[in-house]
Design an enzyme around this catalytic site. Structure first.
Site: not given
Ligand code: PGA
Length: 256
Positions: A15, A169, A215, A100, A13, A175, A98
């Site tokens: 983003k 998630e 992460s 976000e 992903n 993140g 997601h």
């Molecule tokens: P991350 O993001 O691996 O940077 O924690 C995962 C995601 O949001 O899909």
């Protein structure tokens, strides 16, 4: 159960990161690293990068997906993208819900479900994201949140989704560098699996993949992936670098 029944899924992903030249470099490096991957691999770039990624990974066992879609097939929706447009651009997957998007764009469970069904209408596979915030976890509401998020996509309002996979998630792990331990993740995955079985039957519940996201790095992928209900990864930060992404893909080899 025998975990090898489900082929792991490892998805990048990106983003709102990278520009086309960087995407092309990523693809060249991944093509050199990948070999025969022990997992189904998908890259989710931003819309303007899709063409470069489809081109850069042509002939490779890697699919491409959109990070979002509009629930309607077409119309006056400035700034939005339809399932058919994604499919036409070479996508076979799309992320739905997601955290976000849920937070930044106030996407609720009903909208996420509508998007997943719109994806299927254009033959895209929705990778539907669920997960609790840190506050919800501290309040002991993790399972209730997961149950509510799943109820919307598994509910009957639009009929049954004939195909989808899930990503668990936990928002507090995205993140932040604070990965869920394999035990914490497995507990949530097992709960999700039991909800799938309860609503869709044992056989179908066992066939749907539940990827973990939050992460994930090459260093923690193998221990997470050893948990019986963790069927691969949705990777943000560590997917921007082709070498670290292929390290995460390789970590799935232990399971197959
Ligand atoms: P991350 O993001 O691996 O940077 O924690 C995962 C995601 O949001 O899909």
């Amino acid at each position: 159960m025998n975990p090898s029944m489900r082929r792991p899924l490892v998805a990048a992903n990106w983003k709102m990161h990278l520009v086309r030249a960087e995407a092309r470099t990523f693809c060249r490096t991944l093509v050199g690293e990948l070999g025969a991957p022990p997992a189904e691999v998908v890259v989710f770039p931003s819309f303007p990068l899709i063409d470069s990624v489809v081109d850069g990974l042509a002939g490779m066992p890697v699919a491409v997906g959109g990070q979002d879609l509009h629930p309607r097939a077409s119309g006056a929706h400035t700034g939005d993208v339809s399932a058919q447009q994604l499919a036409d651009a070479g996508c076979t997957w799309v992320l739905c819900g997601h955290s976000e998007r849920r937070a930044d764009h106030a996407e609720d469970d009903a909208l996420v479900a509508a998007k997943a069904h719109a994806a299927r209408a254009a033959d895209l596979v929705p990778l539907i994201c669920v997960g609790e915030t840190g506050e919800q976890r501290k309040a002991g509401k993790t399972f209730a949140v997961l149950e509510r998020q799943l109820a919307a996509v598994l509910g009957s309002e639009h009929g049954e989704l004939d195909r989808f996979d899930l990503a668990y998630e936990p928002v507090w792990a995205i993140g932040t560098g604070e990965t869920a331990t394999p035990e914490i993740a497995q507990e949530a995955h097992a709960f999700i699996r039991s909800e799938l079985a309860r609503r869709l039957g044992d056989e179908r519940g066992e066939s749907i993949r539940i990827a973990y996201g939050g992460s994930v790095k090459p260093a923690n992928a193998a221990s997470l992936g050893a948990a019986p209900d963790i069927d691969g990864f949705l990777v943000g930060g560590a997917s921007l670098d082709a070498e670290s992404f292929s390290g995460i893909i390789a970590a799935c080899g232990a399971r197959t």
